[in-house]
Structures are given as C-alpha cells and as structure tokens.
Design an enzyme around this catalytic site. Structure first.
Site, PDB file in Angstrom:
ATOM      1  N   ASP A  68      41.450  39.334  36.243  1.00 49.85           N
ATOM      2  CA  ASP A  68      41.782  39.874  34.920  1.00 49.85           C
ATOM      3  C   ASP A  68      42.329  38.722  34.072  1.00 49.85           C
ATOM      4  OD1 ASP A  68      43.041  41.053  32.726  1.00 49.85           O
ATOM      5  OD2 ASP A  68      44.097  42.587  33.846  1.00 49.85           O
ATOM      6  N   LYS A  76      49.930  49.487  40.345  1.00 48.22           N
ATOM      7  CA  LYS A  76      50.539  48.180  40.080  1.00 48.22           C
ATOM      8  C   LYS A  76      51.450  47.832  41.255  1.00 48.22           C
ATOM      9  CE  LYS A  76      49.089  47.384  35.777  1.00 48.22           C
ATOM     10  NZ  LYS A  76      48.478  46.147  35.285  1.00 48.22           N
ATOM     11  N   SER A 107      46.014  54.392  35.873  1.00 47.20           N
ATOM     12  CA  SER A 107      46.767  53.201  36.227  1.00 47.20           C
ATOM     13  C   SER A 107      48.226  53.615  36.364  1.00 47.20           C
ATOM     14  CB  SER A 107      46.600  52.169  35.119  1.00 47.20           C
ATOM     15  OG  SER A 107      47.267  50.985  35.461  1.00 47.20           O
ATOM     16  N   GLU A 139      43.302  43.399  42.328  1.00 46.81           N
ATOM     17  CA  GLU A 139      43.170  42.773  41.018  1.00 46.81           C
ATOM     18  C   GLU A 139      44.226  41.683  40.827  1.00 46.81           C
ATOM     19  OE1 GLU A 139      43.172  45.611  37.842  1.00 46.81           O
ATOM     20  OE2 GLU A 139      43.140  44.081  36.286  1.00 46.81           O
ATOM     21  N   LYS A 180      38.265  42.715  29.153  1.00 44.73           N
ATOM     22  CA  LYS A 180      39.012  43.289  28.026  1.00 44.73           C
ATOM     23  C   LYS A 180      38.624  42.485  26.792  1.00 44.73           C
ATOM     24  CE  LYS A 180      43.045  44.331  30.911  1.00 44.73           C
ATOM     25  NZ  LYS A 180      44.359  43.824  31.347  1.00 44.73           N
ATOM     26  N   LYS A 200      44.604  53.178  40.249  1.00 45.42           N
ATOM     27  CA  LYS A 200      45.034  51.772  40.300  1.00 45.42           C
ATOM     28  C   LYS A 200      46.548  51.754  40.355  1.00 45.42           C
ATOM     29  CE  LYS A 200      45.160  48.500  36.664  1.00 45.42           C
ATOM     30  NZ  LYS A 200      44.447  47.525  35.811  1.00 45.42           N
ATOM     31  N   GLY A 203      42.317  48.180  30.305  1.00 48.76           N
ATOM     32  CA  GLY A 203      43.006  48.747  29.151  1.00 48.76           C
ATOM     33  C   GLY A 203      44.302  48.013  28.875  1.00 48.76           C
ATOM     34  N   ASP A 254      46.796  46.296  41.520  1.00 55.75           N
ATOM     35  CA  ASP A 254      46.814  45.231  40.512  1.00 55.75           C
ATOM     36  C   ASP A 254      48.161  44.531  40.599  1.00 55.75           C
ATOM     37  OD1 ASP A 254      46.628  43.552  38.350  1.00 55.75           O
ATOM     38  OD2 ASP A 254      46.458  45.144  36.838  1.00 55.75           O
TER      39      ASP A 254
HETATM   40 MG    MG Z   1      45.203  43.838  35.299  1.00 56.35          MG
END
Ligand code: MG
Length: 360
Positions: free
Chosen positions: A242, A163, A134, A217, A266, A161, A294, A192
C-alpha cells in the site's frame, strides 16, 4: 477544456467510532474538496490524505501547496484530456493527494462532456463491486471479535481486514479466526500492519501467516523493497503493498523484486486516477490482482474509487464503507447506498454521478 475557476472547501467530519491504526487514533477526518469550473460545467474532487503517520502530506501541508503552487498552475489552463494534469503539476514534487483531487474534478468534467459515467469513460466493466470492512486496532481480542461481529450485521461483506501492530496481532487474529470459523467459515480475513514491523519480527509474521490470510498488507516500511521481497519468500500469504506504491515505476519495481503478490491502489496515494489506471493496467497484464483501498472518503471520493474499481483487474474486495456509516452523514445527496446483497453500485449517471451537498 478551459479551466475557469477552482474553489477549495475545507471540511472536518467526526468519526462515529474513533479508528485506531498503528499510526494512532483517528477521531476526526480533515478533508479538502476541489470545485472546478470548466466550459460551463462543474467537477468535484476530494483530498483523501491522512495524518503525518501515513504521509507527510497533512491537510495543512496540502492546503498550503495547493494555494501557493498547484492552483496557479491550472487556473486558466486549456486541456484536451485529464491525463495531461499530472504533467502540468509535475514542477511540484510530491503532494499526490492534492494533485489527485484536482485531477479527479477534471475527470468528472471530461466524463460529463463525453456524456458518460466516469466508469464507462475509463473502460469500467462492472456495475457493482464487492466491499470489505476494515477494523481498527481494538484494546483486546474480545473487543476485536465484538467489533467485527457488529460490522458483519451488514450483508455481503467480501472480506474482513484487521489493522495490526506489534503486541496487537497474534492473539487478535487467532480469536477472530476462531470466531469467523464458527459463524462465517468462508469469509476471507486479511491484516494491515501499516508498516509497523521489520524483518526482526519474522517469527511473529510467520505465525500470522499460519492463519490462512487472504494477504498481509504493508508489513514493513514503505521503502523496504528488499526486505519485503525477502519476507515474501518466507510467507505463504501474499504480501500486499500500500504505502510503498506511490507510482507506476514503484509498482514495476515491486513486481520485479517479488516484493508483493497483490497491490492496493488508491488514486490519492499515486497522484491521481490516471496513474491509478496505469498501475491497474500494468498489474492486470502481469496477472497481479489489485484492489481499491480507502481513506475514509466521503461519497465524492468514493464515487471516483467505485469507478476505478469497475476496471477488470480489481478482482479483490475494496474499502468502500459508506460515509454515513463512518460519520453519520455524507457530502452527497442522495448518499451511495449498498445494494440488498451488500455490493456497492458503481455510479451510472454522467461524470462522477453524484450530487454534492456540503451543508447539513
Ligand atoms: Mg493499508
């Protein structure tokens, strides 16, 4: 199981590299550990919340509600199964990360009493799981590419992933897609947004969609159920939720509305491992792939997540970056190390399967 004692530990860890999301820059991670004694055994759980951008449940809020409400509800309690914890704590609305931490410690003890690893105890079917990386928001596309290249020096990364937030999206994804195509053509890429967009950004989101993403995401706000369903109709990439999914009821609503095609699970966000397993079971039966997100956990929270991700419906790579890569140290000894092929071993010793060592 008779709960004799609960001790909370508050700890701060400093990120080796500060991590930026659409909520802001994370320099340290504040966490709480629960050490629960029952029937002569000790179980551990980790509070894996974040700052107020992710949830109202900040570390200070959790600490307060734990001491004033949640611990007194469990002290001296007799339980036959960890599934009973959520009902015991239901008189407090919300605070899922605090509840999940307490439940985790009780799952640890229950699995120890059964003489099984937590994975085996909950019906896990995998000995190893695939991990992704990430990547936080970087100042410019070149920095994004450089950061990903530095993370890809580790073997077996299952996906990247990235951001994103408005203004830090298309150019970064385009540059990264270009770089990946040259060096890692088969590596899946996802983004994300941590709820940073609205339907007014449809044009941007459609242009992101053209980059062949594994998923997008949480593009919209957590309670934008109808807008997520509308957006999904315009996108080829699956939307993954999420922040939106905080219970089994919400997972059911999301699927019924067509608001997503993938779910990030999660344990902390949904109030515990029991709820996480229930969401997994529901999605698995519905043919919706899930993966384990995570929250920069230490090895204690990571061990729980690895047990969860050993369930059969976790078919997409999860966020399991080892704590020593994030913080330069871990709170378990020995730390969880990746296998030579880059996968992570699901702990196989009884209970959580890790030895906690809080001190340096
Ligand atoms: Mg997320």
């Amino acid at each position: 199981m008779h709960i004799q004692n609960i001790t909370l530990h508050r700890i701060e860890l400093r990120f080796k590299t500060p991590y930026a999301t659409s909520f802001g820059v994370h320099v340290t991670r504040q966490l709480i550990l629960a050490e629960v004694q029952a029937d002569g055994l000790t179980g551990w759980g980790e509070w894996a919340g974040d700052g107020p951008g992710y949830s109202y449940e900040t570390v200070d809020a959790a600490w307060l509600i734990l001491h004033s409400h949640l611990l007194p509800m469990l002290h001296g309690a007799t339980l036959t199964h960890p599934n009973e914890v959520a009902a015991r704590l239901a008189a407090v609305r919300g605070y899922p990360f605090a509840k999940a931490m307490l439940e985790a410690a009780i799952w640890d003890i229950a699995a120890q009493q059964a003489g099984q690893s937590l994975s085996r105890f909950i019906g896990g079917t995998r000995a190893n799981v695939v991990a992704g990386v990430s990547v936080g928001i970087q100042p410019d596309p070149a920095a994004t590419v450089a950061r990903v290249q530095s993370l890809l020096r580790y073997p077996g990364i299952g996906r990247v992933k990235l951001k994103i937030k408005p203004g830090h999206d298309l150019a970064h994804v385009a540059a990264l897609r270009h770089a990946l195509r040259r060096e890692w053509p088969d590596l899946p890429l996802m983004v994300d947004a941590n709820a940073a967009y609205t339907l007014a950004d449809l044009d941007t989101l459609r242009r992101l969609d053209a980059h062949n993403l594994l998923m997008i995401e949480q593009p919209l706000a957590a309670d934008d159920w109808l807008d997520h369903a509308e957006l999904q109709r315009h996108l080829r990439s699956p939307i993954c939720l999420d922040e939106s999914i905080t219970s089994l009821a919400q997972a059911k609503a999301a699927l019924a509305l067509g608001a997503c095609r993938v779910v990030n699970i999660k344990p902390g966000r949904v109030g515990g491992l029991s709820a996480a397993i229930a969401i997994h079971d529901f999605c698995h039966a519905a043919g919706i792939p899930v993966w384990c997100g995570g929250m920069f956990e230490t090895g204690i929270g990571r061990a729980l997540n690895l047990a969860l991700a050993s369930l059969p419906g976790f078919t997409l790579p999860g966020d399991f970056t080892p704590a020593q890569r994030l913080f330069g140290r871990d709170l378990i000894d020995p730390p969880i190390e990746a296998n030579a092929d880059g996968t992570l071993p699901v702990p196989s010793d009884v209970g959580l399967g890790v030895r906690v060592r809080i001190g340096d």
